[in-house]
Write a protein that holds these residues in place. Structure first.
Motif, PDB file in Angstrom:
ATOM      1  N   GLY A  61       0.798  -1.223   0.000  1.00 32.36           N
ATOM      2  CA  GLY A  61       0.000   0.000   0.000  1.00 32.36           C
ATOM      3  C   GLY A  61       0.829   1.271   0.000  1.00 32.36           C
ATOM      4  N   ILE A  62       2.136   1.165  -0.108  1.00 33.09           N
ATOM      5  CA  ILE A  62       3.039   2.311  -0.125  1.00 33.09           C
ATOM      6  C   ILE A  62       3.494   2.559  -1.565  1.00 33.09           C
ATOM      7  CG2 ILE A  62       5.319   3.131   0.619  1.00 33.09           C
ATOM      8  CD1 ILE A  62       4.901   1.467   3.188  1.00 33.09           C
ATOM      9  N   ARG A  63       3.579   3.822  -1.952  1.00 30.06           N
ATOM     10  CA  ARG A  63       4.050   4.151  -3.291  1.00 30.06           C
ATOM     11  C   ARG A  63       5.527   3.778  -3.398  1.00 30.06           C
ATOM     12  NH1 ARG A  63       3.924  10.233  -5.837  1.00 30.06           N
ATOM     13  NH2 ARG A  63       4.839  10.627  -3.793  1.00 30.06           N
ATOM     14  N   ALA A  64       5.869   2.942  -4.384  1.00 34.35           N
ATOM     15  CA  ALA A  64       7.228   2.430  -4.466  1.00 34.35           C
ATOM     16  C   ALA A  64       7.621   2.209  -5.916  1.00 34.35           C
ATOM     17  CB  ALA A  64       7.368   1.124  -3.682  1.00 34.35           C
ATOM     18  N   PHE A  65       8.928   2.422  -6.180  1.00 36.36           N
ATOM     19  CA  PHE A  65       9.470   2.275  -7.522  1.00 36.36           C
ATOM     20  C   PHE A  65      10.764   1.469  -7.467  1.00 36.36           C
ATOM     21  CE2 PHE A  65       6.942   6.072  -7.412  1.00 36.36           C
ATOM     22  CZ  PHE A  65       6.207   6.025  -8.598  1.00 36.36           C
ATOM     23  N   SER A  66      10.867   0.507  -8.354  1.00 40.03           N
ATOM     24  CA  SER A  66      12.054  -0.313  -8.496  1.00 40.03           C
ATOM     25  C   SER A  66      12.931   0.320  -9.576  1.00 40.03           C
ATOM     26  CB  SER A  66      11.644  -1.731  -8.899  1.00 40.03           C
ATOM     27  OG  SER A  66      12.754  -2.519  -9.202  1.00 40.03           O
ATOM     28  N   VAL A  67      14.196   0.563  -9.249  1.00 42.04           N
ATOM     29  CA  VAL A  67      15.098   1.295 -10.146  1.00 42.04           C
ATOM     30  C   VAL A  67      16.255   0.384 -10.556  1.00 42.04           C
ATOM     31  CG1 VAL A  67      16.593   3.318 -10.377  1.00 42.04           C
ATOM     32  CG2 VAL A  67      14.499   3.463  -9.000  1.00 42.04           C
ATOM     33  N   ASP A  68      16.565   0.381 -11.844  1.00 39.00           N
ATOM     34  CA  ASP A  68      17.672  -0.438 -12.339  1.00 39.00           C
ATOM     35  C   ASP A  68      18.988   0.336 -12.269  1.00 39.00           C
ATOM     36  OD1 ASP A  68      16.949   1.379 -14.284  1.00 39.00           O
ATOM     37  OD2 ASP A  68      17.002  -0.057 -15.944  1.00 39.00           O
ATOM     38  N   GLY A  69      19.320   0.781 -11.069  1.00 41.43           N
ATOM     39  CA  GLY A  69      20.531   1.551 -10.861  1.00 41.43           C
ATOM     40  C   GLY A  69      21.080   1.350  -9.467  1.00 41.43           C
ATOM     41  N   THR A  70      22.029   2.171  -9.109  1.00 32.54           N
ATOM     42  CA  THR A  70      22.674   2.093  -7.802  1.00 32.54           C
ATOM     43  C   THR A  70      21.825   2.787  -6.744  1.00 32.54           C
ATOM     44  OG1 THR A  70      23.861   4.184  -8.023  1.00 32.54           O
ATOM     45  CG2 THR A  70      24.891   2.223  -8.999  1.00 32.54           C
ATOM     46  N   PRO A  71      22.164   2.622  -5.460  1.00 30.82           N
ATOM     47  CA  PRO A  71      21.437   3.349  -4.417  1.00 30.82           C
ATOM     48  C   PRO A  71      21.475   4.866  -4.608  1.00 30.82           C
ATOM     49  CG  PRO A  71      22.656   1.544  -3.449  1.00 30.82           C
ATOM     50  CD  PRO A  71      23.075   1.607  -4.885  1.00 30.82           C
ATOM     51  N   ALA A  72      22.634   5.408  -4.990  1.00 34.46           N
ATOM     52  CA  ALA A  72      22.702   6.854  -5.244  1.00 34.46           C
ATOM     53  C   ALA A  72      21.816   7.239  -6.423  1.00 34.46           C
ATOM     54  CB  ALA A  72      24.148   7.280  -5.488  1.00 34.46           C
ATOM     55  N   ASP A  73      21.781   6.396  -7.469  1.00 40.21           N
ATOM     56  CA  ASP A  73      20.863   6.631  -8.587  1.00 40.21           C
ATOM     57  C   ASP A  73      19.421   6.733  -8.099  1.00 40.21           C
ATOM     58  OD1 ASP A  73      22.683   6.626 -10.741  1.00 40.21           O
ATOM     59  OD2 ASP A  73      22.571   4.448 -10.947  1.00 40.21           O
ATOM     60  N   CYS A  74      19.057   5.806  -7.218  1.00 38.94           N
ATOM     61  CA  CYS A  74      17.673   5.749  -6.735  1.00 38.94           C
ATOM     62  C   CYS A  74      17.267   7.061  -6.083  1.00 38.94           C
ATOM     63  CB  CYS A  74      17.513   4.600  -5.738  1.00 38.94           C
ATOM     64  SG  CYS A  74      17.698   2.963  -6.462  1.00 38.94           S
ATOM     65  N   VAL A  75      18.148   7.589  -5.244  1.00 39.49           N
ATOM     66  CA  VAL A  75      17.821   8.828  -4.535  1.00 39.49           C
ATOM     67  C   VAL A  75      17.815  10.011  -5.489  1.00 39.49           C
ATOM     68  CG1 VAL A  75      18.614  10.438  -2.765  1.00 39.49           C
ATOM     69  CG2 VAL A  75      18.645   7.977  -2.322  1.00 39.49           C
ATOM     70  N   ARG A  76      18.820  10.103  -6.323  1.00 36.36           N
ATOM     71  CA  ARG A  76      18.913  11.245  -7.238  1.00 36.36           C
ATOM     72  C   ARG A  76      17.739  11.246  -8.215  1.00 36.36           C
ATOM     73  NH1 ARG A  76      23.035  14.582  -7.529  1.00 36.36           N
ATOM     74  NH2 ARG A  76      23.246  15.946  -9.334  1.00 36.36           N
TER      75      ARG A  76
END
Length: 251
Positions: A61-76
């Motif tokens: 139930g939480i808005r969430a996105f899976s990113v095909d990158g690094t942790p820093a990529d995810c935040v940026r």
């Protein structure tokens, strides 16, 4: 607060799910941007030419996105995509294993929090001092309290709080910590039998005598809180450089 949550263990790791649920239950708005796979020890690497994709996923139930990158990529990338709904705090974790001592240089979880701070958003990294998938509930509750406290005690841009939570037994409190010598060990690899080499188990760290180090505090049952900065400039002064290029020195 609108809280962006990331990690380096992957979006479906139990630590980040426990933390996301705890932050949401505390009344904060949560958006998760986390790696689509394990990215431990990614450090502060991020993608320059590779296209990144943020794909929505079902997430309790939480808005969430899976990113095909690094942790820093995810935040940026998350901060960019949420620019019309600004983030108030970047929370990273809960990491599977401690991020103490030299491990902070390798940690993608620490890098995720630091990326938030470099982008102008307060950051906190949370780690549980156990490499097994343990019960993250107590660490998640403490992580929420630490985040709310950190929001009231903001740091300069480029600095973050780093919280390590002990596992096993009652947590005795939270204490300010120095950074220990943990994870300072010689390189050691095991042949895999096929011409490759696999990193061997960690060896003993250098002797650690500071009772207020992150290592010794967590061993004593306290959660350790350190302030980290991106600036790696040493306090050791540069030696006299006049002998380096004498032919270029002015008379």
């Amino acid at each position: 607060m609108h809280v962006l949550i990331a990690n380096d263990d992957g979006i479906f790791a139990p630590g980040i799910r426990a933390l996301s649920k705890a932050v949401a239950a505390a009344g904060h708005r949560v958006t998760v941007f986390a790696p689509d796979a394990q990215r431990s020890a990614a450090g502060h690497s991020f993608s320059i030419t590779k296209p990144l994709h943020a794909r929505p996923v079902e997430y309790d139930g939480i808005r969430a996105f899976s990113v095909d990158g690094t942790p820093a990529d995810c935040v940026r990338l998350g901060l960019y995509l949420l620019r019309d709904d600004p983030v108030d705090f970047v929370l990273a974790g809960i990491n599977n294993g401690a991020n103490r001592g030299a491990a902070i240089l390798y940690s993608g979880t620490v890098a995720a929090a630091m990326e938030g701070s470099l982008c102008g958003v307060q950051g906190l990294a949370v780690s549980l001092c156990s490499h097994l998938d343990r019960d993250y509930e107590e660490a998640a509750a403490l992580g929420v309290r630490a985040m709310e406290w950190a929001a009231d005690h903001p740091l300069p841009r480029g600095e973050i709080y780093n919280l390590n939570v002990p596992y096993g037994g009652k947590i005795r409190g939270v204490r300010p910590a120095t950074v220990s010598n943990e994870y300072i060990f010689p390189p050691d690899y095991n042949p895999d039998g096929a011409g490759g080499y696999v990193l061997a188990n960690e060896q003993d760290a250098l002797p650690e005598t500071d009772p207020n180090s992150d290592l010794n505090l967590t061993r004593a049952g306290y959660a350790s809180m350190s302030v980290l900065t991106w600036n790696l400039l040493s306090a050791t002064p540069v030696p006299d450089l006049r002998g380096l290029t004498p032919e270029l020195e002015e008379e």
